[in-house]
Design a protein around this motif. Structure first.
Motif, short mmCIF file in Angstrom:
data_model
loop_
_atom_site.label_atom_id
_atom_site.label_comp_id
_atom_site.label_asym_id
_atom_site.label_seq_id
_atom_site.Cartn_x
_atom_site.Cartn_y
_atom_site.Cartn_z
N ARG A 166 54.31 -61.98 5.97
CA ARG A 166 53.05 -62.64 6.35
C ARG A 166 52.15 -62.88 5.14
NH1 ARG A 166 51.04 -60.54 12.25
NH2 ARG A 166 53.05 -60.68 13.31
N TYR A 185 58.23 -51.79 18.10
CA TYR A 185 59.39 -52.69 18.10
C TYR A 185 60.48 -52.17 17.17
CZ TYR A 185 55.62 -55.79 19.76
OH TYR A 185 54.55 -56.32 20.40
N GLY A 189 63.28 -50.90 19.36
CA GLY A 189 64.19 -52.03 19.39
C GLY A 189 63.73 -53.13 20.33
N LEU A 190 64.41 -54.25 20.25
CA LEU A 190 64.00 -55.45 20.98
C LEU A 190 64.79 -55.64 22.28
CD1 LEU A 190 63.66 -57.81 17.88
CD2 LEU A 190 61.84 -56.58 19.09
N ARG A 191 65.72 -54.71 22.56
CA ARG A 191 66.43 -54.77 23.84
C ARG A 191 65.48 -54.35 24.97
NH1 ARG A 191 71.03 -57.62 23.11
NH2 ARG A 191 72.46 -56.64 21.65
N PRO A 192 65.75 -54.85 26.18
CA PRO A 192 64.94 -54.38 27.32
C PRO A 192 65.00 -52.86 27.40
CG PRO A 192 66.29 -56.24 27.96
CD PRO A 192 66.74 -55.86 26.59
N GLN A 193 63.86 -52.25 27.71
CA GLN A 193 63.76 -50.79 27.72
C GLN A 193 64.25 -50.24 29.05
OE1 GLN A 193 62.25 -49.21 24.68
NE2 GLN A 193 63.11 -51.24 24.27
N LEU B 146 66.60 -59.61 25.97
CA LEU B 146 65.58 -59.15 25.03
C LEU B 146 64.33 -58.74 25.81
CD1 LEU B 146 65.79 -61.89 22.23
CD2 LEU B 146 66.60 -59.52 22.06
N ARG B 147 63.54 -57.84 25.21
CA ARG B 147 62.29 -57.40 25.83
C ARG B 147 61.36 -58.57 26.09
NH1 ARG B 147 60.13 -52.33 22.24
NH2 ARG B 147 58.21 -52.80 23.40
N ASP B 149 58.14 -58.13 26.51
CA ASP B 149 56.78 -57.79 26.07
C ASP B 149 56.58 -57.91 24.56
OD1 ASP B 149 58.51 -55.65 25.55
OD2 ASP B 149 56.87 -54.20 25.60
N VAL B 150 57.56 -58.46 23.86
CA VAL B 150 57.42 -58.66 22.41
C VAL B 150 57.31 -60.16 22.15
CG1 VAL B 150 58.45 -58.27 20.16
CG2 VAL B 150 58.85 -56.61 22.01
N PRO B 151 56.26 -60.60 21.45
CA PRO B 151 56.15 -62.05 21.16
C PRO B 151 57.40 -62.52 20.40
CG PRO B 151 54.13 -60.89 20.54
CD PRO B 151 55.13 -59.84 20.89
N ARG B 153 57.69 -64.79 18.34
CA ARG B 153 57.34 -65.05 16.94
C ARG B 153 57.48 -63.77 16.09
NH1 ARG B 153 54.43 -68.67 13.65
NH2 ARG B 153 55.24 -70.10 15.18
N VAL B 154 57.11 -62.64 16.66
CA VAL B 154 57.25 -61.38 15.94
C VAL B 154 58.73 -60.99 15.82
CG1 VAL B 154 56.65 -58.91 15.95
CG2 VAL B 154 54.95 -60.62 16.64
N MET B 155 59.51 -61.29 16.87
CA MET B 155 60.96 -61.05 16.77
C MET B 155 61.55 -61.82 15.58
SD MET B 155 62.43 -61.22 20.67
CE MET B 155 61.74 -60.28 22.04
#
Lengths: 194, 194
Positions: A166, A185, A189-193, B146-147, B149-151, B153-155
């Motif tokens: 950024r 995150y 992780g980015l997988r569904p919790q 994928l989750r 609740d994570v934007p 863009r952040v992924m």
């Protein structure tokens, strides 16, 4: 009685003035637009004084950064790695959003065409702090708070590289209030919790 | 019979020669050391031809990058987000480890002191590809891969920022064989696994 001249004290004062002027001028005018002459003039010293201590603007900028941040970045250890990472990353975010971030951006830019500056950034800024973070992460691995199969060096990159992304691409600045989410995150992780 | 002059064809050839020379010279000599004059000379055109089409070395470099990578970065969709991210990140790693990476490093460096180049990097390189990736990630969120609740863009930042961290700090280059691990860490997190 007139005090005897004290060259050591005079050097300390000159060094202080030079390092402060470096950050101040770069923050005001941008790294690429600041010359050693301008820093010398603002610090009230001769150009040769600066060149006696620092071979280039890049090495001077890096010492100004290190002088400014000092021990701030020693890694905390409360026993809870999430708390400690949050504390530490929040401090780094604050620094990168300050004048220090402007100076660091300039040094990183110069490193792309001047390999010696790139080496100096690694040796004096990145590597010492990466190692301090890795020591803390290794304790968290031993405590069962982090995966044992991920190199701690890669963990450091995952926590910190979004800040630099950024900063250098000039997308959204990472704000201190975003740090908790970023940590979540990375850690979960980015997988569904669940 | 002599063919009539074809200015459009001549322009296409000149443009091709200029873009190729830009990548070749920057890869050989480094971004900071290459002048518009040198590119013009290598491409066999006049300097004014280049300035007629591009206002600066930075905008020329960015067009050379985009011309080279073209549609390569369109986001694949096999239905499995892990497979698709792996394919795509591996391609980006390959590009950043090639001459294109040298040109891009130089442009990113210049962006730190020339805001117009930073804007052009975002507008022509980063944003279009970030949006394409976000569209694919949004489908994976909808599919439950994928989750939610994570934007997205952040992924994108989490997947790609380690590549740029290594490129710009000159730490270990990310190799194609590391991509699977990086994806695992991002997707499954750094907490001990269940």
């Amino acid at each position: 009685m007139t005090p005897a001249p004290n060259p050591e004290r005079r050097n300390t004062q000159a060094r202080r003035a030079i390092l402060d002027a470096t950050i101040e001028l770069i923050a005001r005018d941008g790294y690429a637009n600041v010359t050693i002459e301008a820093i010398a003039s603002a610090a009230g010293v001769g150009k040769t004084t600066i060149y006696r201590w620092w071979p280039s603007k890049g090495t001077l900028a890096l010492e100004a950064i290190n002088d400014h941040i000092g021990d701030v970045l020693d890694f905390p250890d409360t026993g809870d790695i999430t708390v400690d990472l949050r504390t530490q990353i929040t401090e780094v975010v604050g620094l990168l959003n300050s004048d220090i971030g402007v100076v660091f951006r300039g040094a990183i830019a110069e490193a792309q065409s001047t390999p010696a500056i790139g080496t100096a950034i690694l040796d004096t800024i990145i590597e010492p702090r990466t190692r301090a973070c890795e020591v803390r992460l290794a304790r968290a691995v031993a405590d069962g708070q982090l995966r044992a199969d991920v190199p701690t060096r890669v963990m450091v990159e995952m926590f910190y590289s979004p800040l630099y992304y950024r900063l250098l691409f000039g997308t959204d600045i990472l704000r201190p209030q975003d740090v908790g989410d970023l940590l979540d995150y990375c850690l979960n992780g980015l997988r569904p919790q669940g």
